[in-house]
Design a protein around this motif. Structure first.
Motif, PDB file in Angstrom:
ATOM      1  N   GLU A   6      30.866  51.712   9.408  1.00 43.28           N
ATOM      2  CA  GLU A   6      31.177  52.223  10.747  1.00 43.28           C
ATOM      3  C   GLU A   6      30.918  53.725  10.826  1.00 43.28           C
ATOM      4  O   GLU A   6      31.019  54.443   9.823  1.00 43.28           O
ATOM      5  CB  GLU A   6      32.648  51.962  11.077  1.00 43.28           C
ATOM      6  CG  GLU A   6      33.053  50.517  10.975  1.00 43.28           C
ATOM      7  CD  GLU A   6      34.535  50.363  10.710  1.00 43.28           C
ATOM      8  OE1 GLU A   6      35.103  49.308  11.023  1.00 43.28           O
ATOM      9  OE2 GLU A   6      35.135  51.318  10.178  1.00 43.28           O
ATOM     10  N   CYS A  22      28.296  50.189  14.100  1.00 38.82           N
ATOM     11  CA  CYS A  22      28.684  49.383  12.941  1.00 38.82           C
ATOM     12  C   CYS A  22      27.459  48.614  12.458  1.00 38.82           C
ATOM     13  O   CYS A  22      26.894  47.818  13.212  1.00 38.82           O
ATOM     14  CB  CYS A  22      29.804  48.421  13.299  1.00 38.82           C
ATOM     15  SG  CYS A  22      30.226  47.282  11.956  1.00 38.82           S
ATOM     16  N   TRP A  36      34.420  44.784  17.860  1.00 34.39           N
ATOM     17  CA  TRP A  36      35.390  45.813  17.521  1.00 34.39           C
ATOM     18  C   TRP A  36      36.805  45.390  17.884  1.00 34.39           C
ATOM     19  O   TRP A  36      37.023  44.802  18.941  1.00 34.39           O
ATOM     20  CB  TRP A  36      35.060  47.106  18.272  1.00 34.39           C
ATOM     21  CG  TRP A  36      33.794  47.734  17.826  1.00 34.39           C
ATOM     22  CD1 TRP A  36      32.542  47.517  18.325  1.00 34.39           C
ATOM     23  CD2 TRP A  36      33.642  48.692  16.776  1.00 34.39           C
ATOM     24  NE1 TRP A  36      31.619  48.278  17.646  1.00 34.39           N
ATOM     25  CE2 TRP A  36      32.274  49.011  16.691  1.00 34.39           C
ATOM     26  CE3 TRP A  36      34.531  49.325  15.902  1.00 34.39           C
ATOM     27  CZ2 TRP A  36      31.773  49.926  15.767  1.00 34.39           C
ATOM     28  CZ3 TRP A  36      34.038  50.241  14.979  1.00 34.39           C
ATOM     29  CH2 TRP A  36      32.674  50.538  14.922  1.00 34.39           C
ATOM     30  N   ARG A  38      40.949  47.163  17.522  1.00 30.17           N
ATOM     31  CA  ARG A  38      41.640  48.437  17.332  1.00 30.17           C
ATOM     32  C   ARG A  38      43.111  48.205  17.053  1.00 30.17           C
ATOM     33  O   ARG A  38      43.688  47.186  17.446  1.00 30.17           O
ATOM     34  CB  ARG A  38      41.462  49.359  18.536  1.00 30.17           C
ATOM     35  CG  ARG A  38      42.166  48.880  19.797  1.00 30.17           C
ATOM     36  CD  ARG A  38      41.817  49.801  20.969  1.00 30.17           C
ATOM     37  NE  ARG A  38      42.471  49.374  22.210  1.00 30.17           N
ATOM     38  CZ  ARG A  38      42.232  49.911  23.396  1.00 30.17           C
ATOM     39  NH1 ARG A  38      41.340  50.904  23.523  1.00 30.17           N
ATOM     40  NH2 ARG A  38      42.867  49.478  24.462  1.00 30.17           N
ATOM     41  N   ARG A  45      46.888  44.697  15.780  1.00 27.51           N
ATOM     42  CA  ARG A  45      45.454  44.830  15.967  1.00 27.51           C
ATOM     43  C   ARG A  45      45.034  43.931  17.137  1.00 27.51           C
ATOM     44  O   ARG A  45      45.476  42.794  17.251  1.00 27.51           O
ATOM     45  CB  ARG A  45      44.704  44.438  14.693  1.00 27.51           C
ATOM     46  CG  ARG A  45      43.242  44.814  14.683  1.00 27.51           C
ATOM     47  CD  ARG A  45      42.640  44.579  13.316  1.00 27.51           C
ATOM     48  NE  ARG A  45      43.243  45.436  12.283  1.00 27.51           N
ATOM     49  CZ  ARG A  45      42.780  45.549  11.045  1.00 27.51           C
ATOM     50  NH1 ARG A  45      41.699  44.853  10.671  1.00 27.51           N
ATOM     51  NH2 ARG A  45      43.388  46.327  10.172  1.00 27.51           N
ATOM     52  N   TYR A  93      39.795  52.109  15.036  1.00 26.14           N
ATOM     53  CA  TYR A  93      38.890  51.069  15.495  1.00 26.14           C
ATOM     54  C   TYR A  93      38.216  50.432  14.281  1.00 26.14           C
ATOM     55  O   TYR A  93      37.669  51.130  13.420  1.00 26.14           O
ATOM     56  CB  TYR A  93      37.855  51.658  16.448  1.00 26.14           C
ATOM     57  CG  TYR A  93      38.413  51.929  17.819  1.00 26.14           C
ATOM     58  CD1 TYR A  93      39.366  52.920  18.014  1.00 26.14           C
ATOM     59  CD2 TYR A  93      38.008  51.183  18.925  1.00 26.14           C
ATOM     60  CE1 TYR A  93      39.913  53.161  19.263  1.00 26.14           C
ATOM     61  CE2 TYR A  93      38.543  51.417  20.181  1.00 26.14           C
ATOM     62  CZ  TYR A  93      39.497  52.396  20.341  1.00 26.14           C
ATOM     63  OH  TYR A  93      40.031  52.620  21.586  1.00 26.14           O
ATOM     64  N   TYR A  94      38.272  49.098  14.242  1.00 26.80           N
ATOM     65  CA  TYR A  94      37.724  48.353  13.125  1.00 26.80           C
ATOM     66  C   TYR A  94      36.570  47.477  13.582  1.00 26.80           C
ATOM     67  O   TYR A  94      36.704  46.718  14.556  1.00 26.80           O
ATOM     68  CB  TYR A  94      38.789  47.451  12.507  1.00 26.80           C
ATOM     69  CG  TYR A  94      39.936  48.179  11.867  1.00 26.80           C
ATOM     70  CD1 TYR A  94      41.089  48.481  12.596  1.00 26.80           C
ATOM     71  CD2 TYR A  94      39.886  48.568  10.534  1.00 26.80           C
ATOM     72  CE1 TYR A  94      42.154  49.148  12.009  1.00 26.80           C
ATOM     73  CE2 TYR A  94      40.946  49.233   9.938  1.00 26.80           C
ATOM     74  CZ  TYR A  94      42.074  49.517  10.681  1.00 26.80           C
ATOM     75  OH  TYR A  94      43.125  50.179  10.098  1.00 26.80           O
ATOM     76  N   CYS A  95      35.486  47.557  12.857  1.00 22.09           N
ATOM     77  CA  CYS A  95      34.391  46.625  13.091  1.00 22.09           C
ATOM     78  C   CYS A  95      34.723  45.297  12.414  1.00 22.09           C
ATOM     79  O   CYS A  95      35.314  45.270  11.320  1.00 22.09           O
ATOM     80  CB  CYS A  95      33.094  47.207  12.520  1.00 22.09           C
ATOM     81  SG  CYS A  95      31.639  46.195  12.802  1.00 22.09           S
ATOM     82  N   ASN A  96      34.359  44.225  13.061  1.00 23.27           N
ATOM     83  CA  ASN A  96      34.635  42.891  12.527  1.00 23.27           C
ATOM     84  C   ASN A  96      33.422  41.990  12.690  1.00 23.27           C
ATOM     85  O   ASN A  96      32.745  42.042  13.713  1.00 23.27           O
ATOM     86  CB  ASN A  96      35.830  42.287  13.254  1.00 23.27           C
ATOM     87  CG  ASN A  96      35.988  40.798  12.986  1.00 23.27           C
ATOM     88  OD1 ASN A  96      35.492  39.967  13.753  1.00 23.27           O
ATOM     89  ND2 ASN A  96      36.669  40.456  11.923  1.00 23.27           N
ATOM     90  N   TRP A 110      35.910  42.962   7.549  1.00 21.74           N
ATOM     91  CA  TRP A 110      36.347  44.140   8.295  1.00 21.74           C
ATOM     92  C   TRP A 110      35.731  45.407   7.718  1.00 21.74           C
ATOM     93  O   TRP A 110      35.546  45.537   6.504  1.00 21.74           O
ATOM     94  CB  TRP A 110      37.865  44.269   8.230  1.00 21.74           C
ATOM     95  CG  TRP A 110      38.587  43.135   8.885  1.00 21.74           C
ATOM     96  CD1 TRP A 110      39.054  42.003   8.292  1.00 21.74           C
ATOM     97  CD2 TRP A 110      38.926  43.026  10.274  1.00 21.74           C
ATOM     98  NE1 TRP A 110      39.652  41.192   9.229  1.00 21.74           N
ATOM     99  CE2 TRP A 110      39.588  41.794  10.449  1.00 21.74           C
ATOM    100  CE3 TRP A 110      38.724  43.848  11.386  1.00 21.74           C
ATOM    101  CZ2 TRP A 110      40.057  41.363  11.699  1.00 21.74           C
ATOM    102  CZ3 TRP A 110      39.194  43.420  12.617  1.00 21.74           C
ATOM    103  CH2 TRP A 110      39.849  42.192  12.760  1.00 21.74           C
ATOM    104  N   GLN A 112      36.051  49.676   7.300  1.00 23.19           N
ATOM    105  CA  GLN A 112      37.156  50.496   6.792  1.00 23.19           C
ATOM    106  C   GLN A 112      37.966  51.130   7.916  1.00 23.19           C
ATOM    107  O   GLN A 112      39.070  51.613   7.681  1.00 23.19           O
ATOM    108  CB  GLN A 112      36.599  51.599   5.872  1.00 23.19           C
ATOM    109  CG  GLN A 112      35.962  52.794   6.576  1.00 23.19           C
ATOM    110  CD  GLN A 112      34.544  52.539   7.041  1.00 23.19           C
ATOM    111  OE1 GLN A 112      34.017  51.416   6.946  1.00 23.19           O
ATOM    112  NE2 GLN A 112      33.893  53.585   7.535  1.00 23.19           N
ATOM    113  N   GLY A 113      37.451  51.104   9.114  1.00 22.52           N
ATOM    114  CA  GLY A 113      38.158  51.681  10.261  1.00 22.52           C
ATOM    115  C   GLY A 113      37.722  53.109  10.526  1.00 22.52           C
ATOM    116  O   GLY A 113      37.435  53.871   9.604  1.00 22.52           O
TER     117      GLY A 113
END
Length: 120
Positions: A6, A22, A36, A38, A45, A93-96, A110, A112-113
């Motif tokens: 990310e 991402c 995404w 969050r 989350r 914010y996390y990519c998934n 996931w 790392q944020g």
């Protein structure tokens, strides 16, 4: 395994804009959801926006109109353009990516944020 890298978080004033990126690599299924989430302090989350394996895009009601999800499929990269940011958008914010593999069910990976902070 899938790796997610990310970039793009930071500090911005209210009504400002940020763009998150991402990039996914590794064993990416042909059928996947990618987007995404969050998480704000003290909260669960939550989904922000994601492409689904069915070809649609899901947005949280709170970000519709203001945020836009896009992608470069050739590079397995998704982008989240965030406009008109509000202090309540402050979160990590996390990519998934959710891989759907026949016989195994969905598997989540996931990033790392990345911190997004919106000042008032």
């Amino acid at each position: 395994q899938v790796q997610l890298v990310e970039s793009g978080g930071g500090l911005v004033q209210a009504e400002g804009s940020l763009r998150l990126s991402c990039a996914a690599s590794g064993s990416i299924s042909s059928f996947n959801d990618m987007g995404w989430y969050r998480q704000a302090p003290g909260k669960q989350r939550e989904l922000v926006a994601a492409f689904t394996h069915a070809g649609s895009i899901n947005y949280a009601d709170s970000v519709k109109v203001r945020f836009t999800l896009s992608r470069d499929s050739a590079k397995n990269t998704v982008f989240l353009q965030m406009n008109s940011l509000k202090p309540e958008d402050t979160a990590v914010y996390y990519c998934n990516i959710r891989n759907y593999v026949l016989g195994k069910g969905p598997v989540d990976y996931w990033g790392q944020g990345t911190q997004v902070t919106v000042s008032s």
